[in-house]
Design a protein around this motif. Structure first.
Motif, PDB file in Angstrom:
ATOM      1  N   VAL A 138       0.835  -1.197   0.000  1.00 12.55           N
ATOM      2  CA  VAL A 138       0.000   0.000   0.000  1.00 12.55           C
ATOM      3  C   VAL A 138       0.872   1.249   0.000  1.00 12.55           C
ATOM      4  N   GLY A 139       2.056   1.142   0.628  1.00 14.12           N
ATOM      5  CA  GLY A 139       2.907   2.310   0.762  1.00 14.12           C
ATOM      6  C   GLY A 139       3.594   2.727  -0.524  1.00 14.12           C
ATOM      7  N   ILE A 140       3.892   1.764  -1.389  1.00 10.25           N
ATOM      8  CA  ILE A 140       4.655   2.093  -2.599  1.00 10.25           C
ATOM      9  C   ILE A 140       3.985   3.160  -3.470  1.00 10.25           C
ATOM     10  N   PRO A 141       2.649   3.066  -3.693  1.00 19.46           N
ATOM     11  CA  PRO A 141       2.033   4.120  -4.532  1.00 19.46           C
ATOM     12  C   PRO A 141       2.237   5.523  -3.960  1.00 19.46           C
ATOM     13  N   SER A 142       2.438   5.624  -2.639  1.00 15.47           N
ATOM     14  CA  SER A 142       2.560   6.947  -2.026  1.00 15.47           C
ATOM     15  C   SER A 142       3.820   7.667  -2.468  1.00 15.47           C
ATOM     16  N   PHE A 143       4.770   6.932  -3.075  1.00 13.42           N
ATOM     17  CA  PHE A 143       5.971   7.596  -3.565  1.00 13.42           C
ATOM     18  C   PHE A 143       5.640   8.551  -4.703  1.00 13.42           C
ATOM     19  N   ARG A 144       4.612   8.172  -5.476  1.00 12.82           N
ATOM     20  CA  ARG A 144       4.320   8.965  -6.675  1.00 12.82           C
ATOM     21  C   ARG A 144       3.009   9.718  -6.585  1.00 12.82           C
ATOM     22  N   LEU A 145       2.062   9.174  -5.790  1.00  5.77           N
ATOM     23  CA  LEU A 145       0.724   9.762  -5.790  1.00  5.77           C
ATOM     24  C   LEU A 145       0.482  10.569  -4.526  1.00  5.77           C
ATOM     25  N   GLU A 146      -0.432  11.527  -4.674  1.00  2.00           N
ATOM     26  CA  GLU A 146      -0.761  12.353  -3.520  1.00  2.00           C
ATOM     27  C   GLU A 146      -2.262  12.505  -3.409  1.00  2.00           C
ATOM     28  N   GLY A 147      -2.712  12.875  -2.242  1.00  2.00           N
ATOM     29  CA  GLY A 147      -4.090  13.284  -2.013  1.00  2.00           C
ATOM     30  C   GLY A 147      -5.110  12.310  -2.548  1.00  2.00           C
ATOM     31  N   ALA A 148      -6.029  12.834  -3.347  1.00  2.00           N
ATOM     32  CA  ALA A 148      -7.167  12.054  -3.811  1.00  2.00           C
ATOM     33  C   ALA A 148      -6.732  10.836  -4.624  1.00  2.00           C
ATOM     34  N   TYR A 149      -5.625  10.962  -5.373  1.00  2.00           N
ATOM     35  CA  TYR A 149      -5.183   9.847  -6.209  1.00  2.00           C
ATOM     36  C   TYR A 149      -4.706   8.691  -5.344  1.00  2.00           C
ATOM     37  N   LEU A 150      -3.939   9.040  -4.313  1.00  2.00           N
ATOM     38  CA  LEU A 150      -3.483   8.008  -3.382  1.00  2.00           C
ATOM     39  C   LEU A 150      -4.684   7.388  -2.679  1.00  2.00           C
ATOM     40  N   ALA A 151      -5.657   8.213  -2.319  1.00  2.00           N
ATOM     41  CA  ALA A 151      -6.860   7.718  -1.648  1.00  2.00           C
ATOM     42  C   ALA A 151      -7.558   6.687  -2.535  1.00  2.00           C
ATOM     43  N   LEU A 152      -7.667   6.994  -3.823  1.00  2.00           N
ATOM     44  CA  LEU A 152      -8.344   6.066  -4.738  1.00  2.00           C
ATOM     45  C   LEU A 152      -7.616   4.741  -4.818  1.00  2.00           C
ATOM     46  N   VAL A 153      -6.297   4.799  -4.971  1.00  3.90           N
ATOM     47  CA  VAL A 153      -5.526   3.557  -5.104  1.00  3.90           C
ATOM     48  C   VAL A 153      -5.654   2.722  -3.834  1.00  3.90           C
ATOM     49  N   THR A 154      -5.509   3.379  -2.676  1.00  4.20           N
ATOM     50  CA  THR A 154      -5.573   2.606  -1.439  1.00  4.20           C
ATOM     51  C   THR A 154      -6.974   2.064  -1.206  1.00  4.20           C
ATOM     52  N   LEU A 155      -7.980   2.855  -1.596  1.00  7.89           N
ATOM     53  CA  LEU A 155      -9.356   2.362  -1.469  1.00  7.89           C
ATOM     54  C   LEU A 155      -9.531   1.102  -2.302  1.00  7.89           C
ATOM     55  N   GLY A 156      -8.988   1.137  -3.524  1.00  6.51           N
ATOM     56  CA  GLY A 156      -9.082  -0.026  -4.395  1.00  6.51           C
ATOM     57  C   GLY A 156      -8.399  -1.238  -3.779  1.00  6.51           C
ATOM     58  N   LEU A 157      -7.199  -1.032  -3.235  1.00 12.58           N
ATOM     59  CA  LEU A 157      -6.472  -2.137  -2.620  1.00 12.58           C
ATOM     60  C   LEU A 157      -7.257  -2.702  -1.439  1.00 12.58           C
TER      61      LEU A 157
END
Lengths: 350, 265
Positions: free
Chosen positions: A120-139
């Motif tokens: 879950v943490g890896i996407p946070s290197f590139r994404l922020e805010g709402a985009y990170l929220a979407l990815v983590t929600l999906g996971l």
């Protein structure tokens, strides 16, 4: 005036008490907290309330962990319930299908959750805010859907027969007994979060939240700190999951890990105070109790909790913890102005 | 040679923000970096501090080490501190915490020691807090230590940003418009602090500044950029009378005395 003076006296007395306790030994306040919490199962007459106390402890672990990554490190993750589910189901599978004791299934559950946390943490290197929220929600959601669709994990029927933990012949098989397992773990978890957040690491988290560019220029390894924050919060979720799985009746169902639970968890952190060191604790206690009271209207709880989140963010962005801080700061300011000067704020008093 | 760039370039789409700059800075120097808006000064800073990745063929060396592809925190670890034009103080952290983050790389204990609360960790924490309070006293913000940075005035925030950079105990201090928006009195105050810091810690400093007085009064040598290129370098007096500089700043059609008036204002 009288009220103000009284509240100020109370704050001062609390602070003086804490300072004196800490002077005896740095851990003394925690020992006192333990002693105060220890008799709770005898005070609560109803077994259901003891269950609720246990459940609150689990929720505190979860929300304190979430507060570290979201409130302190500023990473908007909405997949935390997925990690919690992974912790719970790993512990369940380990103990039921592989016959492990709780003392083995717990560390394995935590380790598996840590791995998931890294993912879950890896996407946070590139994404922020709402985009990170979407990815983590999906996971997070995909974990629940995976469980619902997997026979091995009981699918939608749930996973039952998870044994209660035991030490020798002593089994933690009532809520009263389980409390003495989950409460100390909760207290340790809160204690760890205090120690971490008030250290160099915690300051690094906050710097990443406030301004990643400036943090990096000050020598903070931004990616490293994000990853550590995700790992720590995943560790908390692993503990919470395993403790929840082994609590009687030893039954898990994917319905306990839905978006509603995620919103509830978010509400705990937001209401308690994002980035406030007590935020997760305050929020978990209040929200779990409200959640329980409104249980008959479960299907409306998303509406209720969602709108409370919106209202909180709009009208008290720092949550209850922030209001308490403000209250203390204002009182002290008044006191200083009126010449009844107290010591200027030592930040670890609250 | 503390800092050397060779053919340093950075383009954004078709815009060559920094275009082949060769730059050398000796240890102990105080260098001014001036140029009209959009001449590439800030981009140059961002390249040196690792926030932007330079184009192919660029090279940056700091203290003899090739740092062309270093991430910002590794460049900071080499003793390079910078401030930002827009300050970027940590608003929701206290003034003291802002400095403590600046001191991050010099706080010598790990997370495990923090959790265990070892004696070493507690002593270290006490030491850094005391040192940072001293630094706050030096820049005149000691009374505000427990306040949130967002509660400070703009001038105080500027000092805080400078303090945070100083908390890094840098060898090279890069100041991006440290005097922007300050009143003349505060500019004098700031100049005193910068000169004081330099003498006290033997720093090397680069100052980007629009207020020419700041550069002319504090710098031994000035580099002038225009359109991403270096157009002049020399003592303030040499640069002041350089034809290319005057053209870049003021356009072509100006009389000598007019030029002088603008430069002095």
């Amino acid at each position: 005036m009288a009220e103000q003076a009284a509240s100020l006296r109370f704050i001062d007395a609390t602070e003086r008490g804490l300072t004196r306790l800490r002077a005896v030994h740095p851990l003394a306040p925690w020992l006192v907290a333990f002693l105060l919490l220890a008799p709770l199962p005898w005070v609560l007459l109803n077994t259901y309330h003891v269950f609720l106390a246990n459940f609150i402890c689990v929720m505190i672990l979860l929300s304190v962990g979430l507060n570290i990554v979201k409130g302190f490190c500023g990473q908007v993750t909405v997949g935390h319930v997925g990690l919690y589910a992974i912790g719970a189901y790993t512990a369940a599978v380990m103990s039921v299908n592989f016959g492990m004791t709780f003392w083995m299934s717990l560390p394995i559950a935590v380790m598996v959750t840590l791995l998931a946390g890294a993912v879950v943490g890896i996407p946070s290197f590139r994404l922020e805010g709402a985009y990170l929220a979407l990815v983590t929600l999906g996971l997070g959601e995909s974990v629940r859907i995976f469980i619902s669709a997997t026979e091995y994990l009981g699918a939608t029927n749930g996973f039952s027969g998870i044994p209660a933990p035991r030490i020798g012949d002593f089994r933690f098989d009532t809520y009263q007994k389980y409390y003495y397992l989950v409460m100390p773990v909760m207290l340790l978890g809160v204690f760890f979060s205090f120690r971490i957040l008030r250290s160099r690491l915690g300051r690094g988290f906050m710097a990443v939240r406030e301004d990643p560019v400036a943090a990096a220029a000050a020598g903070v390894n931004v990616r490293g700190h994000k990853m550590i924050a995700f790992l720590i919060s995943a560790g908390y979720a692993g503990f919470a999951g395993a403790l929840y799985a082994h609590m009687i009746p030893g039954y898990l169902n994917p319905r306990n890990f839905t978006v509603i639970e995620m919103v509830t968890l978010l509400l705990m952190v937001v209401l308690g105070g994002l980035g406030h060191i007590w935020g997760g604790v305050i929020g978990a206690i209040i929200v779990t109790i409200v959640y329980d009271i409104t249980k008959d209207y479960y299907h409306y709880s998303l509406l209720l909790f969602g709108s409370v989140i919106v209202l909180t963010v709009l009208f008290m962005p720092k949550g209850i913890g922030g209001i308490i801080d403000r209250f203390i700061a204002t009182r002290r300011f008044i006191a200083i102005r009126e010449g009844r000067a107290t010591r200027p704020g030592s930040d670890d008093a609250a | 040679m503390l800092l050397r760039t060779e053919n340093l370039s950075k383009h954004f789409g078709g815009l060559r923000a920094v275009d082949g700059i060769d730059f050398e800075l000796e240890e102990g120097e105080v260098r001014g970096l001036i140029g009209p808006n959009g001449s590439g000064k800030s981009t140059f800073f961002n390249l040196v501090s690792g926030i932007y990745r330079p184009d192919e063929g660029s090279r940056i060396r700091i203290g003899g080490q090739d740092t062309t592809h270093f991430e910002p925190h590794r460049i900071a670890a080499l003793g390079v501190a910078r401030t930002f034009q827009l300050l970027r103080v940590f608003s929701e952290m206290t003034v003291l915490e802002n400095l403590l983050v600046g001191h991050h790389l010099h706080v010598a204990y790990g997370p495990v020691a923090a959790v265990l609360g070892t004696r070493r960790m507690r002593n270290e924490e006490r030491r850094v807090r005391e040192e940072m309070m001293e630094l706050l006293a030096f820049i005149g913000l000691a009374d505000f230590a427990a306040m949130l940075a967002s509660e400070l005035s703009v001038g105080q925030r500027r000092l805080l940003a400078l303090g945070r950079a100083m908390a890094m105990r840098p060898r090279l201090l890069m100041l991006d418009e440290p005097a922007a928006g300050l009143s003349p009195v505060n500019v004098d105050n700031l100049l005193r602090i910068i000169v004081g810091l330099k003498e006290r810690y033997g720093l090397t400093v680069i100052i980007v500044e629009h207020i020419l007085r700041v550069v002319m009064d504090t710098c031994e040598k000035v580099t002038v950029l225009d359109h991403g290129q270096k157009i002049a370098e020399g003592t303030p007096d040499e640069v002041k009378t350089d034809h290319a500089v005057i053209e870049a700043y003021l356009g072509r059609e100006m009389e000598d005395d007019e030029v002088r008036r603008v430069l002095q204002g």
